[in-house]
Design a protein around this motif. Structure first.
Motif, mmCIF file in Angstrom:
data_model
loop_
_atom_site.group_PDB
_atom_site.id
_atom_site.type_symbol
_atom_site.label_atom_id
_atom_site.label_comp_id
_atom_site.label_asym_id
_atom_site.label_seq_id
_atom_site.Cartn_x
_atom_site.Cartn_y
_atom_site.Cartn_z
ATOM 1 N N ALA A 11 25.720 -27.865 -33.765
ATOM 2 C CA ALA A 11 26.872 -28.747 -33.949
ATOM 3 C C ALA A 11 27.738 -28.778 -32.703
ATOM 4 N N SER A 12 27.918 -27.610 -32.065
ATOM 5 C CA SER A 12 28.741 -27.540 -30.857
ATOM 6 C C SER A 12 28.110 -28.333 -29.720
ATOM 7 N N LEU A 13 26.779 -28.176 -29.562
ATOM 8 C CA LEU A 13 26.087 -28.905 -28.500
ATOM 9 C C LEU A 13 26.132 -30.407 -28.739
ATOM 10 N N LEU A 14 25.947 -30.805 -30.011
ATOM 11 C CA LEU A 14 25.997 -32.224 -30.345
ATOM 12 C C LEU A 14 27.375 -32.800 -30.057
ATOM 13 N N ALA A 15 28.440 -32.033 -30.411
ATOM 14 C CA ALA A 15 29.803 -32.500 -30.163
ATOM 15 C C ALA A 15 30.048 -32.675 -28.672
ATOM 16 N N ALA A 16 29.537 -31.733 -27.865
ATOM 17 C CA ALA A 16 29.725 -31.822 -26.414
ATOM 18 C C ALA A 16 29.024 -33.043 -25.842
ATOM 19 N N GLY A 70 37.763 -37.441 -29.252
ATOM 20 C CA GLY A 70 36.557 -36.998 -28.563
ATOM 21 C C GLY A 70 36.638 -37.186 -27.064
ATOM 22 N N PHE A 71 37.243 -38.294 -26.629
ATOM 23 C CA PHE A 71 37.435 -38.516 -25.201
ATOM 24 C C PHE A 71 38.284 -37.400 -24.586
ATOM 25 N N CYS A 72 39.305 -36.951 -25.336
ATOM 26 C CA CYS A 72 40.214 -35.925 -24.822
ATOM 27 C C CYS A 72 39.528 -34.563 -24.754
ATOM 28 N N ALA A 73 38.602 -34.318 -25.664
ATOM 29 C CA ALA A 73 37.837 -33.079 -25.606
ATOM 30 C C ALA A 73 37.017 -33.040 -24.316
ATOM 31 N N ALA A 74 36.410 -34.181 -23.975
ATOM 32 C CA ALA A 74 35.673 -34.262 -22.714
ATOM 33 C C ALA A 74 36.616 -34.105 -21.528
ATOM 34 N N SER A 75 37.799 -34.704 -21.637
ATOM 35 C CA SER A 75 38.793 -34.595 -20.568
ATOM 36 C C SER A 75 39.229 -33.151 -20.370
ATOM 37 N N TRP A 121 48.905 -22.724 -24.981
ATOM 38 C CA TRP A 121 47.599 -22.875 -24.344
ATOM 39 C C TRP A 121 46.499 -22.153 -25.107
ATOM 40 N N GLN A 122 46.842 -21.084 -25.804
ATOM 41 C CA GLN A 122 45.850 -20.431 -26.651
ATOM 42 C C GLN A 122 45.415 -21.359 -27.781
ATOM 43 N N PHE A 123 46.398 -22.078 -28.369
ATOM 44 C CA PHE A 123 46.083 -23.040 -29.425
ATOM 45 C C PHE A 123 45.281 -24.210 -28.851
ATOM 46 N N TYR A 124 45.708 -24.716 -27.713
ATOM 47 C CA TYR A 124 45.002 -25.804 -27.027
ATOM 48 C C TYR A 124 43.532 -25.440 -26.830
ATOM 49 N N ASP A 125 43.259 -24.270 -26.287
ATOM 50 C CA ASP A 125 41.884 -23.844 -26.030
ATOM 51 C C ASP A 125 41.093 -23.704 -27.329
ATOM 52 N N ALA A 126 41.744 -23.150 -28.348
ATOM 53 C CA ALA A 126 41.057 -22.940 -29.619
ATOM 54 C C ALA A 126 40.685 -24.270 -30.272
ATOM 55 N N VAL A 127 41.578 -25.248 -30.188
ATOM 56 C CA VAL A 127 41.303 -26.557 -30.805
ATOM 57 C C VAL A 127 40.170 -27.268 -30.073
ATOM 58 N N PHE A 128 40.241 -27.311 -28.751
ATOM 59 C CA PHE A 128 39.211 -28.041 -28.024
ATOM 60 C C PHE A 128 37.868 -27.314 -28.035
ATOM 61 N N ALA A 129 37.871 -26.042 -28.406
ATOM 62 C CA ALA A 129 36.611 -25.320 -28.599
ATOM 63 C C ALA A 129 36.034 -25.566 -29.989
ATOM 64 N N SER A 130 36.796 -26.254 -30.844
ATOM 65 C CA SER A 130 36.391 -26.474 -32.241
ATOM 66 C C SER A 130 35.989 -27.909 -32.528
ATOM 67 N N GLN A 131 35.778 -28.700 -31.489
ATOM 68 C CA GLN A 131 35.448 -30.114 -31.694
ATOM 69 C C GLN A 131 34.069 -30.279 -32.329
ATOM 70 N N PRO A 132 33.861 -31.333 -33.123
ATOM 71 C CA PRO A 132 34.840 -32.355 -33.479
ATOM 72 C C PRO A 132 35.772 -31.891 -34.587
ATOM 73 N N ILE A 133 36.990 -32.430 -34.611
ATOM 74 C CA ILE A 133 37.952 -32.126 -35.662
ATOM 75 C C ILE A 133 37.727 -33.092 -36.822
ATOM 76 N N THR A 134 37.432 -32.541 -37.986
ATOM 77 C CA THR A 134 37.133 -33.387 -39.146
ATOM 78 C C THR A 134 38.021 -33.090 -40.348
ATOM 79 N N ASN A 135 38.820 -32.022 -40.283
ATOM 80 C CA ASN A 135 39.687 -31.701 -41.419
ATOM 81 C C ASN A 135 40.857 -30.842 -40.959
ATOM 82 N N LYS A 136 41.896 -30.781 -41.795
ATOM 83 C CA LYS A 136 43.112 -30.064 -41.446
ATOM 84 C C LYS A 136 42.928 -28.551 -41.492
#
Length: 211
Positions: A11-16, A70-75, A121-136
């Motif tokens: 799933a992580s590779l597919l999201a990337a 998704g664009f922002c995750a790539a960014s 920044w810890q939250f930022y890193d954790a969120v972008f490491a969890s892509q895609p975001i599909t639920n709260k």
């Protein structure tokens, strides 16, 4: 390796891969309401903005983005590459532009609660490491990995100060005509060219040479 681990890795590779493809597609699109030359407003303020890197770096990049885009995750990956390349010569600032995306505003608010706890920044890193975001639920999972106080997070998500901070960025983005993410500024000027790491490294190298 168990089936669950293989599933998570796949799933992580597919999201990337999807993020990378979407990001390249975005690079080819022209923005209809902005133009190159738009100046960053307001300018970077160390006391207010979320910035990685020294305040007096010769290079600075600002991204208006969303935690669920998704664009922002790539960014975000590209920004990591740029920071690794330029080190202390570059600073990176993240500003909010939820842009109506699912769960985007909740994650933006949570990031400001994280900032109040000294964990942006810890939250930022954790969120972008969890892509895609599909639920709260992923919001609280990221907050936990970021070392946040979850009780305070639940209490403060609805605070006026947190909402006002996100709205400030949204208002500034609207005033500049930004309506899609990520919106990238280099040295305080809107950039609309290709946003892959190799291209941006060359552009920033040229800026250093010209400085």
């Amino acid at each position: 390796m168990g089936r669950a681990q293989i599933g998570i890795l796949s799933a992580s590779l597919l999201a990337a891969v999807i993020g990378s493809i979407l990001f390249r597609i975005l690079d080819r699109r022209e923005r209809s309401t902005t133009s190159a030359g738009t100046e960053l407003r307001p300018p970077i303020t160390p006391e207010r903005d979320h910035t990685r890197g020294p305040a007096d770096t010769p290079l600075n990049v600002v991204v208006y983005g969303s935690f669920t885009c998704g664009f922002c995750a790539a960014s975000a990956e590209v920004m990591d590459e740029l920071r690794a390349h330029f080190g202390q010569q570059m600073s990176y600032t993240f500003r909010h532009l939820p842009a109506g995306l699912p769960f985007a505003r909740e994650f933006a608010l949570a990031s400001e609660v994280a900032a109040q706890q000294g964990r942006f920044w810890q939250f930022y890193d954790a969120v972008f490491a969890s892509q895609p975001i599909t639920n709260k639920t992923q919001l609280y999972e990221a907050a936990s990995r970021a070392g946040m106080n979850l009780r305070l997070l639940r209490n403060d998500l609805s605070s006026e100060s947190v909402a006002h901070r996100v709205e400030e960025d949204e208002t500034a983005a609207s005033d500049m005509g930004l309506n899609s993410t990520p919106a990238l500024f280099i040295q305080g000027e809107l950039y609309e060219g290709a946003k892959d790491a190799d291209t941006l490294v060359q552009i920033l190298e040229n800026r250093l040479t010209d400085a």
